[in-house]
Design an enzyme around this catalytic site. Structure first.
Site, short mmCIF file in Angstrom:
data_model
loop_
_atom_site.label_atom_id
_atom_site.label_comp_id
_atom_site.label_asym_id
_atom_site.label_seq_id
_atom_site.Cartn_x
_atom_site.Cartn_y
_atom_site.Cartn_z
N HIS A 75 0.80 -1.23 0.00
CA HIS A 75 0.00 0.00 0.00
C HIS A 75 0.83 1.28 0.00
O HIS A 75 0.26 2.37 0.02
CB HIS A 75 -0.95 0.03 1.20
CG HIS A 75 -0.25 0.25 2.51
ND1 HIS A 75 0.28 -0.78 3.24
CD2 HIS A 75 0.01 1.37 3.22
CE1 HIS A 75 0.84 -0.30 4.34
NE2 HIS A 75 0.69 1.01 4.34
C1 UD1 Z 1 -2.19 5.52 5.82
C2 UD1 Z 1 -0.89 6.09 6.39
C3 UD1 Z 1 0.23 5.07 6.20
C4 UD1 Z 1 -0.13 3.73 6.77
C5 UD1 Z 1 -1.46 3.27 6.20
C6 UD1 Z 1 -1.86 2.01 6.90
C7 UD1 Z 1 -0.53 8.51 6.25
C8 UD1 Z 1 0.20 9.59 5.54
N1 UD1 Z 1 -0.50 7.31 5.68
O1 UD1 Z 1 -1.99 5.34 4.43
O2 UD1 Z 1 1.40 5.55 6.88
O3 UD1 Z 1 0.89 2.82 6.45
O4 UD1 Z 1 -2.46 4.27 6.44
O5 UD1 Z 1 -2.84 1.30 6.25
O6 UD1 Z 1 -1.12 8.76 7.27
N2 UD1 Z 1 -9.59 4.35 2.07
C9 UD1 Z 1 -10.76 3.65 2.08
N3 UD1 Z 1 -11.26 3.24 3.29
C10 UD1 Z 1 -10.66 3.51 4.47
C11 UD1 Z 1 -9.46 4.23 4.44
C12 UD1 Z 1 -8.93 4.64 3.23
O7 UD1 Z 1 -11.36 3.39 1.04
O8 UD1 Z 1 -11.16 3.10 5.52
C13 UD1 Z 1 -9.01 4.75 0.76
C14 UD1 Z 1 -9.40 6.16 0.35
O9 UD1 Z 1 -9.59 6.15 -1.03
C15 UD1 Z 1 -8.15 6.96 0.70
C16 UD1 Z 1 -7.03 5.96 0.48
O10 UD1 Z 1 -7.58 4.71 0.85
O11 UD1 Z 1 -8.02 8.11 -0.10
C17 UD1 Z 1 -5.78 6.24 1.29
O12 UD1 Z 1 -6.08 6.40 2.68
P1 UD1 Z 1 -5.13 7.32 3.60
O13 UD1 Z 1 -5.53 7.20 5.02
O14 UD1 Z 1 -5.03 8.69 3.05
O15 UD1 Z 1 -3.70 6.70 3.38
P2 UD1 Z 1 -3.23 5.20 3.45
O16 UD1 Z 1 -2.64 4.82 2.15
O17 UD1 Z 1 -4.30 4.35 4.03
N1 UDP Z 2 -3.35 -6.01 9.12
C1 UDP Z 2 -4.60 -6.61 9.29
N2 UDP Z 2 -5.29 -7.00 8.16
C2 UDP Z 2 -4.81 -6.83 6.90
C3 UDP Z 2 -3.54 -6.22 6.75
C4 UDP Z 2 -2.84 -5.81 7.88
O1 UDP Z 2 -5.04 -6.81 10.42
O2 UDP Z 2 -5.49 -7.21 5.93
C5 UDP Z 2 -2.62 -5.54 10.33
C6 UDP Z 2 -1.19 -6.03 10.42
O3 UDP Z 2 -1.09 -7.26 11.02
C7 UDP Z 2 -0.51 -4.97 11.24
C8 UDP Z 2 -1.23 -3.72 10.78
O4 UDP Z 2 -2.45 -4.13 10.20
O5 UDP Z 2 -0.77 -5.20 12.62
C9 UDP Z 2 -0.36 -2.99 9.78
O6 UDP Z 2 -1.07 -2.08 9.08
P1 UDP Z 2 -0.62 -1.51 7.68
O7 UDP Z 2 0.24 -2.47 6.95
O8 UDP Z 2 -1.85 -1.04 7.04
O9 UDP Z 2 0.21 -0.20 8.10
P2 UDP Z 2 1.74 0.14 8.34
O10 UDP Z 2 2.24 -0.72 9.46
O11 UDP Z 2 2.47 -0.08 7.06
O12 UDP Z 2 1.73 1.59 8.68
#
Ligand code: UD1
Ligand code: UDP
Length: 371
Positions: A210
């Site tokens: 992601h």
């Molecule tokens: C965010 C964090 C990243 C983290 C990740 C974990 C920042 C800058 N980034 O990235 O560090 O590793 O979360 O998963 O804070 N969306 C949905 N449903 C949701 C949430 C998001 O559809 O519940 C979609 C939306 O289209 C959104 C996109 O995902 O625009 C990105 O979500 P966003 O929270 O901006 O960043 P992440 O890539 O999730």
């Molecule tokens: N995780 C989860 N379900 C998923 C993918 C990840 O429960 O389908 C959990 C994972 O085990 C870890 C956390 O989400 O505890 C990590 O989140 P993510 O990879 O989104 O974020 P990051 O750590 O890169 O910020």
């Protein structure tokens, strides 16, 4: 009698919930001294990215929900700040605890510190030294304005020292994610998520992707597709697809190509217990996640990290994580390494003993009693 000090625990995105859970539990255990208040910013909001963690990790519903939703970095940061400010005014917390490195982390920390509320940062000092990552900016800034810095691994202590941080602020306590994982091991082991996907007894890899650098432009996402293809040539790969990635697969018209990889099982994001059960049962992890590198390392799983750098250097030092270019030959080499990997007989860092939240909360209680 004096009021019990309120401590706001801020969570907003998926990787935050398993970090606040053990902290909340530990504070709740000391309810005569500390009053934890859970604030959910709403950065992540899908059931599978948010609510499921509250259900599975047995923590209460958030006390306050800021409902910020998705948007640009500036939007998310500003909106959390605006809404969190009102909340801090209402709650008058003695401390705000932020975890990790997401936009909600820096936004809440910045708001609190400007209102003269001290901030504790859990997972401080981690550095990828890659400022193109939004998380790196969030980490540096949050550490700079926090009073208490709780650190997961020795390299983070060094990073903070090199940045001139006062050693008295830095506490090497271990990793609260490991606390949560070790606490749930029995439930995870009986979860049989692979059986439910029809993979009983089958060798499979688990993948997540992601990071914007991997999924936000078409060339990078095609490279991820190629990497998954190489992995799937060797057997089933289970791929719970992050919403950012799903959106981009569709935006770049790559849906058919992902669907065409025979052994690739694209599924919706799964809950914590399902994910950990899949990881425990897997042959290897292929990811660009931060937290998953740590969880895989603790579980003794070989982790192939599709990134040029990592902030969790301890996972590399342990020999359980391998940084890999998103290039088919490099991914092939990494898969060979994962196949030959054997964690038996290796020890786990003593600081990952499942007691990080206890140590963290003890230091917080001392800090508040001397304030
Ligand atoms: C965010 C964090 C990243 C983290 C990740 C974990 C920042 C800058 N980034 O990235 O560090 O590793 O979360 O998963 O804070 N969306 C949905 N449903 C949701 C949430 C998001 O559809 O519940 C979609 C939306 O289209 C959104 C996109 O995902 O625009 C990105 O979500 P966003 O929270 O901006 O960043 P992440 O890539 O999730
Ligand atoms: N995780 C989860 N379900 C998923 C993918 C990840 O429960 O389908 C959990 C994972 O085990 C870890 C956390 O989400 O505890 C990590 O989140 P993510 O990879 O989104 O974020 P990051 O750590 O890169 O910020």
């Amino acid at each position: 009698m004096q009021d019990i000090p309120r401590i706001i625990l801020v969570a907003g995105a998926r990787p935050n919930f398993m970090k606040i859970a053990p902290l909340w539990r530990e504070m709740h255990r000391l309810a005569d001294m500390l009053h934890p208040v859970i604030v959910h910013t709403g950065q992540h909001y899908d059931h599978a990215m948010s609510q499921v963690f509250f259900e599975q990790l047995e923590i209460p519903e958030p006390d306050c929900y800021l409902d910020i939703g998705s948007g640009s970095h500036a939007y998310q940061t500003a909106e959390v700040m605006r809404r969190f400010e009102t909340l801090v005014e209402e709650q008058s917390p003695a401390l705000v605890v932020v975890v990790g490195d997401v936009n909600s982390t820096i936004a809440a920390a910045l708001t609190a510190v400007k209102m003269h509320v001290p901030v504790a940062h859990v997972e401080a000092g981690l550095r990828s030294f890659d400022r193109a990552m939004p998380e790196e900016i969030n980490r540096i800034l949050t550490d700079r304005i926090s009073t208490l810095l709780f650190v997961t691994e020795p390299a983070a202590v060094t990073n903070l020292k090199n940045e001139g941080v006062d050693a008295g602020q830095v506490h090497l306590v271990g990793n609260v994610m490991i606390d949560e994982l070790s606490r749930n091991m029995e439930r995870i082991q009986t979860h049989d998520a692979a059986d439910r996907l029809g993979l009983a007894g089958e060798r499979y890899g688990l993948a997540t992707m992601h990071r914007p650098a991997n999924v936000d432009d078409e060339t990078s996402l095609r490279a991820v597709l190629a990497a998954l293809c190489v992995a799937a040539e060797r057997g089933v790969v289970v791929f719970p697809v992050h919403p950012r990635t799903r959106k981009n697969i569709d935006a770049f018209g790559l849906r058919e190509q992902f669907d065409a990889i025979g052994n690739l099982r694209c599924i919706e994001p799964v809950g914590y217990l399902e994910f950990m059960s899949l990881l425990v049962g897997s042959a290897y992890m292929l990811t660009d996640s931060g937290g998953i590198q740590v969880e895989a390392a603790w579980l003794g799983k070989p982790c192939i990290t599709l990134r040029p750098s990592t902030e969790h250097v301890i996972t590399i030092e342990l020999g359980r994580n391998r940084l890999t270019e998103p290039d088919t030959a490099a991914v092939g080499d990494a898969l060979d390494w994962a196949e030959a990997f054997d964690a038996r007989g290796q020890s786990t860092p003593t600081v990952w003993d499942g007691q990080a939240s206890e140590r963290t909360v003890e230091i917080i209680a001392q800090f508040l009693s001397s304030a």
